[in-house]
Design a protein around this motif. Sequence first.
Motif, PDB file in Angstrom:
ATOM      1  N   ILE A  63       0.814  -1.217   0.000  1.00 37.26           N
ATOM      2  CA  ILE A  63       0.000   0.000   0.000  1.00 37.26           C
ATOM      3  C   ILE A  63       0.849   1.269   0.000  1.00 37.26           C
ATOM      4  O   ILE A  63       0.509   2.254  -0.650  1.00 37.26           O
ATOM      5  CB  ILE A  63      -0.939   0.006   1.229  1.00 37.26           C
ATOM      6  CG1 ILE A  63      -1.903  -1.184   1.152  1.00 37.26           C
ATOM      7  CG2 ILE A  63      -1.699   1.320   1.355  1.00 37.26           C
ATOM      8  CD1 ILE A  63      -2.698  -1.416   2.432  1.00 37.26           C
ATOM      9  N   TYR A  64       1.970   1.230   0.733  1.00 35.90           N
ATOM     10  CA  TYR A  64       2.763   2.443   0.961  1.00 35.90           C
ATOM     11  C   TYR A  64       4.098   2.409   0.218  1.00 35.90           C
ATOM     12  O   TYR A  64       4.540   1.380  -0.266  1.00 35.90           O
ATOM     13  CB  TYR A  64       3.057   2.603   2.455  1.00 35.90           C
ATOM     14  CG  TYR A  64       1.833   2.772   3.314  1.00 35.90           C
ATOM     15  CD1 TYR A  64       1.267   4.028   3.536  1.00 35.90           C
ATOM     16  CD2 TYR A  64       1.244   1.672   3.929  1.00 35.90           C
ATOM     17  CE1 TYR A  64       0.150   4.177   4.341  1.00 35.90           C
ATOM     18  CE2 TYR A  64       0.123   1.808   4.733  1.00 35.90           C
ATOM     19  CZ  TYR A  64      -0.423   3.065   4.936  1.00 35.90           C
ATOM     20  OH  TYR A  64      -1.531   3.209   5.728  1.00 35.90           O
ATOM     21  N   GLY A  65       4.731   3.576   0.204  1.00 31.75           N
ATOM     22  CA  GLY A  65       6.102   3.705  -0.268  1.00 31.75           C
ATOM     23  C   GLY A  65       6.902   4.486   0.757  1.00 31.75           C
ATOM     24  O   GLY A  65       6.389   4.860   1.815  1.00 31.75           O
ATOM     25  N   ALA A  66       8.155   4.758   0.437  1.00 33.91           N
ATOM     26  CA  ALA A  66       9.031   5.471   1.364  1.00 33.91           C
ATOM     27  C   ALA A  66       9.979   6.360   0.572  1.00 33.91           C
ATOM     28  O   ALA A  66       9.897   6.431  -0.660  1.00 33.91           O
ATOM     29  CB  ALA A  66       9.815   4.463   2.206  1.00 33.91           C
ATOM     30  N   LEU A  67      10.873   7.037   1.257  1.00 33.32           N
ATOM     31  CA  LEU A  67      11.843   7.873   0.550  1.00 33.32           C
ATOM     32  C   LEU A  67      12.725   7.008  -0.347  1.00 33.32           C
ATOM     33  O   LEU A  67      13.018   7.359  -1.492  1.00 33.32           O
ATOM     34  CB  LEU A  67      12.706   8.645   1.552  1.00 33.32           C
ATOM     35  CG  LEU A  67      12.037   9.834   2.240  1.00 33.32           C
ATOM     36  CD1 LEU A  67      12.965  10.408   3.314  1.00 33.32           C
ATOM     37  CD2 LEU A  67      11.667  10.924   1.236  1.00 33.32           C
ATOM     38  N   VAL A  68      13.162   5.868   0.183  1.00 33.07           N
ATOM     39  CA  VAL A  68      13.968   4.925  -0.584  1.00 33.07           C
ATOM     40  C   VAL A  68      13.393   3.532  -0.363  1.00 33.07           C
ATOM     41  O   VAL A  68      12.539   3.333   0.502  1.00 33.07           O
ATOM     42  CB  VAL A  68      15.463   4.977  -0.164  1.00 33.07           C
ATOM     43  CG1 VAL A  68      16.059   6.340  -0.464  1.00 33.07           C
ATOM     44  CG2 VAL A  68      15.622   4.644   1.326  1.00 33.07           C
ATOM     45  N   ARG A  69      13.874   2.556  -1.115  1.00 37.63           N
ATOM     46  CA  ARG A  69      13.369   1.200  -0.951  1.00 37.63           C
ATOM     47  C   ARG A  69      14.464   0.171  -1.240  1.00 37.63           C
ATOM     48  O   ARG A  69      15.425   0.459  -1.961  1.00 37.63           O
ATOM     49  CB  ARG A  69      12.190   0.946  -1.888  1.00 37.63           C
ATOM     50  CG  ARG A  69      12.564   0.843  -3.363  1.00 37.63           C
ATOM     51  CD  ARG A  69      11.380   0.405  -4.212  1.00 37.63           C
ATOM     52  NE  ARG A  69      11.786   0.105  -5.593  1.00 37.63           N
ATOM     53  CZ  ARG A  69      10.985  -0.437  -6.505  1.00 37.63           C
ATOM     54  NH1 ARG A  69       9.732  -0.719  -6.206  1.00 37.63           N
ATOM     55  NH2 ARG A  69      11.425  -0.690  -7.725  1.00 37.63           N
TER      56      ARG A  69
END
Length: 522
Positions: A63-69
């Motif tokens: 569902i989500y993302g972040a600054l980096v992965r």
Amino acid sequence: MKTLMKRLRAFALSGIIGVGLLGSFPALAAKTTLTVGAAATDVGTLDPHYATSTSDRTLVAWIYGALVRFAPGSTDPSTIEPDLAESWQVSNDKLIWTFKLRTGVQWQAGYGEVTADDVVYSLEKSRDPKRSAFSADFAAINKVEALGPHTVRITLSRRVPNLLGLVTNYAGGFIICKKAYEERKDRFGRAPVGFGPFQTQSIVAGQAVTLIANDKYFRGVPKIKTINYRFMSNNAARDLAFAAGELDASAGLANKSWLQRTTSIPGAVVDVFYPAELTLLHINITKPPFNDIRVREALAYAISTQKIAEYRGERFTRAPKSVIPSNNLGYTDNAGVFPYDPAKAKALLAQAGYAKGLTFTMLSSQLPEYETTAQLLQGQLEESGINVQLQPVEHTSWHQMIRKDLSPVVIYGAARFPVADIFLTQFYHSSSIVGTPGAVTNFSHCNVADKQIDEARTEADPAKQVALWQEAQRLIIQNVCAIPLTETSQVWVHNKKLNWGFDLKGSMSLGPLVTEQTSFSD
């Protein structure tokens, strides 16, 4: 008889006609609905900063993302790549990090563009113990600022082992929509808004979560259009559903009999991947009788981790050598783990005043993996005169209860960002003791390695930093704050027609990522 023959000729003719007409119809559309079997009874929360159970972690990563992965399919920190942030810069002293955000990234549910204000709000929430289960991870952050709509600056009060690891697509690093969170408040945990490839359509308590494709996902429209995430805590029911073709993918079991049964199913592909979850027996060193180190040592001598690993199966389980996972930077396999010695265990119990044996009650999660471990442990301890009375509790409720310090002994399996500081801080630093303002998962009330954990965070010399982490591990084992039980890789199964879209070697969400590239073959 003539009538029957006429019917057969008519049937055959219709079949021929049907075959002849097939060419005039378009090819059948590729399958776009993914049905997944989860080893859980319900959603705990889809607020990513409180999602601590395995099942919840798997969902929030879709569902989500972040600054980096982490690169899909990997848990190697060297594969960390841009996500919302397209680039970043760091000061020479490693205390100031500036992230340049992508433009045009859209929130789900029509909440508009993701901006620096959302990032600031999310990271402030992540480091607030009143709004996050992972606040201790962010203790070194002094300030988070928006320098413009697409620029974020993070200022640290001290150096950390890996800042990118804190802002990746894991635990407190996920970015939430500020406007949606403020509008939905307590409802956000079951009505989340992220910018990842899938968004929540509905939740039927105790039955399923339905996700649909986020058509505005910045990496591209997902090939999977619908995900049915079915709650099936019963192992047999989940296995039967997969074998019958009702599930395309399912959480598996780390034991040999399951592996043998599952690999015999036509088209079944077993996924064994990192991170390996380290399961420990955490002992509250402040509560009688466990405040007596002789009792704790007796427990350690009474457990054969090798027998547990052999029972589960060597393809995915091994006997651990320390109190942090073996893939962590700073790990040592020479931490002083107690050998199996039932006679020594009985002698220590007698010295502590329990010559006739010891009985205690332990809350036990009904999640299959936990349940099996508890039963194996119960059988082994009984041989040394230790009677463990298991009190089974539904997994989500169990999580809540152990964080209220309601069990003097806790079996807990976990994987964290693979740098020793994270695991050591969350499970063994006094700032993380359950029931305190910064509570995380220090169920043992351990404080014997605070000095080493604190000093390692700011140590500039990598060799000295690792030495401090290793000293901390030895102190924790020496004082029997926790007893390592198993180190077990993640286990899933999927139909061979399902293509994850990457080589699944690891997933920090503890379940396979479903990305915009995940699809079915014909």
